[in-house]
Structures are given as C-alpha cells and as structure tokens.
Enzyme design. Structure first.
Site, PDB file in Angstrom:
ATOM      1  N   ARG A 235       0.850  -1.190   0.000  1.00  9.01           N
ATOM      2  CA  ARG A 235       0.000   0.000   0.000  1.00  9.01           C
ATOM      3  C   ARG A 235       0.882   1.235   0.000  1.00  9.01           C
ATOM      4  O   ARG A 235       1.956   1.235   0.626  1.00  9.01           O
ATOM      5  CB  ARG A 235      -0.883   0.054   1.256  1.00  9.01           C
ATOM      6  CG  ARG A 235      -2.148  -0.770   1.170  1.00  9.01           C
ATOM      7  CD  ARG A 235      -3.147  -0.232   0.129  1.00  9.01           C
ATOM      8  NE  ARG A 235      -4.298  -1.097  -0.011  1.00  9.01           N
ATOM      9  CZ  ARG A 235      -4.400  -2.136  -0.848  1.00  9.01           C
ATOM     10  NH1 ARG A 235      -3.406  -2.438  -1.653  1.00  9.01           N
ATOM     11  NH2 ARG A 235      -5.489  -2.850  -0.906  1.00  9.01           N
ATOM     12  N   GLU A 264      -3.398   7.915  -5.311  1.00  8.39           N
ATOM     13  CA  GLU A 264      -3.544   7.293  -6.631  1.00  8.39           C
ATOM     14  C   GLU A 264      -4.740   7.917  -7.330  1.00  8.39           C
ATOM     15  O   GLU A 264      -5.777   8.092  -6.677  1.00  8.39           O
ATOM     16  CB  GLU A 264      -3.733   5.777  -6.487  1.00  8.39           C
ATOM     17  CG  GLU A 264      -2.538   5.112  -5.840  1.00  8.39           C
ATOM     18  CD  GLU A 264      -2.750   3.618  -5.518  1.00  8.39           C
ATOM     19  OE1 GLU A 264      -3.785   3.068  -5.935  1.00  8.39           O
ATOM     20  OE2 GLU A 264      -1.900   3.042  -4.856  1.00  8.39           O
ATOM     21  N   HIS A 283      -1.254   0.301  -9.778  1.00 10.05           N
ATOM     22  CA  HIS A 283      -1.922  -0.617  -8.836  1.00 10.05           C
ATOM     23  C   HIS A 283      -2.474  -1.856  -9.568  1.00 10.05           C
ATOM     24  O   HIS A 283      -3.673  -2.144  -9.517  1.00 10.05           O
ATOM     25  CB  HIS A 283      -3.047   0.113  -8.090  1.00 10.05           C
ATOM     26  CG  HIS A 283      -3.378  -0.504  -6.764  1.00 10.05           C
ATOM     27  ND1 HIS A 283      -3.643   0.212  -5.632  1.00 10.05           N
ATOM     28  CD2 HIS A 283      -3.481  -1.808  -6.387  1.00 10.05           C
ATOM     29  CE1 HIS A 283      -3.912  -0.595  -4.632  1.00 10.05           C
ATOM     30  NE2 HIS A 283      -3.806  -1.843  -5.064  1.00 10.05           N
TER      31      HIS A 283
END
Ligand code: NAD
Length: 316
Positions: A235, A264, A283
């Site tokens: 993360r 993000e 991601h």
C-alpha cells in the site's frame, strides 16, 4: 435481495450474484460520485467495492438495509472494519484470490531490475549494440528481504527459491513453525535493521496500519545497500515517498518498483516522477485476468452465503 457494485468487477461475479437471486446494479464509476452513492444505498442489502470506495461510518449509516460489504481484493484500509463489526455488518474479502498474481509481479520486478531487456531492446532499435552496458546480474545467491511474512510473501519465497536466492524475512507476528518459514526456508531476522542491511532486493508485504505507516523512511533507506532495490506492492504510505525520492536522487539505493502510492493516481508534480530509477505501475500487481475472475466470483459467492446466514471463510 439487492446488490450494488460501485467499482470494476468481472462478469463472473455479476453472473454468480444473479444465479443466487440477487438484483444487481453495477456502475464502475459510482465510487467517484459519493453523493449519489449515499442517496441510492438505502435500497441495497449488499454493497461490493474495490479499493476506491470509502466504506466509513457515514456510508454504513446511509446503508439502512446493509447486511454485508464485499471487497474485491484483500487490503481493507478503505473500510472501517471496526465500525462494520460494531454494526454487525460482515466484510467479505477475496481471501488469497490474487496472491499468486502479486507474487509473479514481484518476481517480474526483480528480474527486470537484474536484466532490463526493455532498455537493451530500445537501445538496439536506436542503432546501438551495447553488450557491455547490458551485462546485468544473476538472481542466484542474491538476498531477497521480505517484510511481512504472510500469504503473498510465502508465494514470492517459493518462486525466489527456484532462482537460488537467499531469502530473509522480518515479521514480528510469526514463528519459525509458520508455513512461510518451515516450507520455504525463509531466514527470520529479529529486527528490520538486519534485513535492510543484508538485502539486495526488499519487497514489502504488510498491511497499511498505524504501525506500518512510513515503515521505510530516511533512516531505513540509509541502511540499505547502494546496489539494492525496493519493491512495494502493499500500500502507498508504507514507504515515505519524499524520503524515497531523495534516496533515489542521491543514489543511496539503486532503484524502486512501486505499484501503489499514497495518492492514486499519481500527481504530475510528484517528485518520484523525476527519478529515472523508479518504475511506477497503476496498482496492477494483483490485477491479472485470472485473479480477477477468481476475485469477482469468490466475493459474489461468499456475499450470497453471508446473506443466507451461512458460514463464510472470507469474512472479517
Ligand atoms: P497477510 O495478512 O497474509 O500478511 C501480512 C503480514 O504482515 C502478516 O504476516 C503480518 O504478521 C505482517 N505484519 C503486520 N504488521 C507488520 C509489521 N509492522 N512488520 C512486519 N510484518 C508485519 O497479507 P497478504 O495477503 O500477504 O497481503 C499483504 C498486503 O498486500 C495486503 O495488506 C494488501 O494491502 C496488499 N495487496 C496489494 C495488491 C496489489 O494489487 N497491489 C494485491 C493484494 C494485496
């Protein structure tokens, strides 16, 4: 029974929900319109999210009929799990469904750092034939440091073993008899500092919690070998990004592979975008075709069980 899906799901999940008798409403962009989400939520028995929808007190309060929350993945940092428990709303997650994809991503990053074929290829296409520049290095007998020794680390270790890497790990919550250690021979280090000093590649596999926030910051990055790489598929926020940008600019470490960032999508002004030795991906570590079929189907199936009052092994 009515289910609302607020982010991207594969069709296998929707079909499974329908097979179980759910009326399904799906809008993969709904997470961007919080007001509308809160307005329509009272109609639904289950809401299924990925990692962008914030499932907090306000959302659970709005979901007056809500009996389950589905998470199409494993990290639960966008969900207030404590409040969900207090309200008696089970959170269903895709237990282990994308772990192999993340493990393969980590090995891809390690191989790419050692043998950057894409760079050699563009050089050749630019008329060069630089054999010496692209000599590369072997993984054999290099040291891989795994921070957090859970499901994904276990699968990374299994694959790294095949390359003959030395694998060390740090996780204060596991013992020498846990499967990652006893099955893959990971050498557990007592302290994070030992792992930082010895590793050629460091891969992070911990959840984002107050105790892992900025687990790697300036003092930790300073301890790493100048030839070493760090890989973060866990993360954003576990690595201090400002500190990492400085470490890369000052060549304190050789490079970084980041699949996750504190914010993000990445902002154009982010200092890491100025560092050539960092590779940033959007991601996607756990996002392969196979894992998404598994994830979507599993969460749909388990949501169905929970709503029928049956036992599920995928709830928190
Ligand atoms: P897991 O729960 O199986 O393992 C996590 C491990 O971290 C546990 O063994 C725990 O003891 C350890 N840990 C907790 N706090 C620690 C600390 N302070 N120091 C060292 N170790 C600590 O989880 P997993 O399935 O291996 O997944 C790890 C993380 O990967 C998830 O939390 C998720 O955020 C992330 N993830 C990302 C993607 C992606 O697409 N990028 C996909 C799947 C998972």
């Amino acid at each position: 029974m009515k289910a609302l899906i607020t982010e991207l799901i594969w069709s296998e999940g929707i079909e499974e929900l329908k097979n179980q008798g759910f009326d399904v409403d799906y809008d993969e962009t709904l997470w961007t319109d919080r007001e509308r989400l809160l307005e329509i939520l009272p109609q639904y028995d289950a809401v299924i999210v990925r990692n962008q929808t914030i499932v907090d007190e306000e959302l659970m309060e709005a979901g007056t009929r809500l009996k389950a929350v589905g998470r199409l993945g494993v990290g639960l940092d966008n969900i207030d799990v404590k409040r969900a428990k207090e309200r008696g709303i089970p959170v269903v997650f895709a237990r282990h469904a994308n772990a192999t994809s993340v493990a393969e991503y980590v090995l891809t990053a390690i191989l790419s750092a050692s043998r950057p074929l894409h760079l050699a290829n563009s050089d050749v296409r630019n008329g060069q034939w630089n054999r010496k520049q692209y000599t590369g290095g072997e993984l054999y007998q290099k040291t891989l440091g795994l921070i957090g020794l859970g499901e994904i680390s276990h699968r990374v270790a299994k694959r790294a073993n095949a390359f003959g890497m030395n694998i060390i790990g740090y996780d204060p919550f596991i013992t020498e008899y846990d499967h990652v250690v006893s099955e893959t021979g990971v050498d557990i280090k007592e302290t994070l500092q030992e792992l930082l000093v010895e590793s050629d590649f460091i891969s992070l596999h911990v959840p984002l919690t107050p105790s892992t926030q900025h687990l790697l910051s300036t003092p930790e990055l300073k301890r790493m070998k100048p030839s070493s790489y760090v890989i973060n598929t866990s993360r954003g926020g576990i690595i201090d990004e400002q500190a990492l940008a400085s470490a890369l600019q000052n060549q304190q470490i050789a490079g970084a592979y980041l699949d996750v960032l504190e914010r993000e999508p990445v902002l154009d002004s982010h200092p890491l975008l100025l560092c050539e030795s960092v590779t940033i991906t959007p991601h996607i570590a756990g996002l392969t075709e196979e894992s998404q079929v598994r994830t979507s189907f599993l969460v749909a199936k388990e949501i169905g069980k929970v709503l029928k009052g049956e036992r599920s092994l995928c709830t928190v």
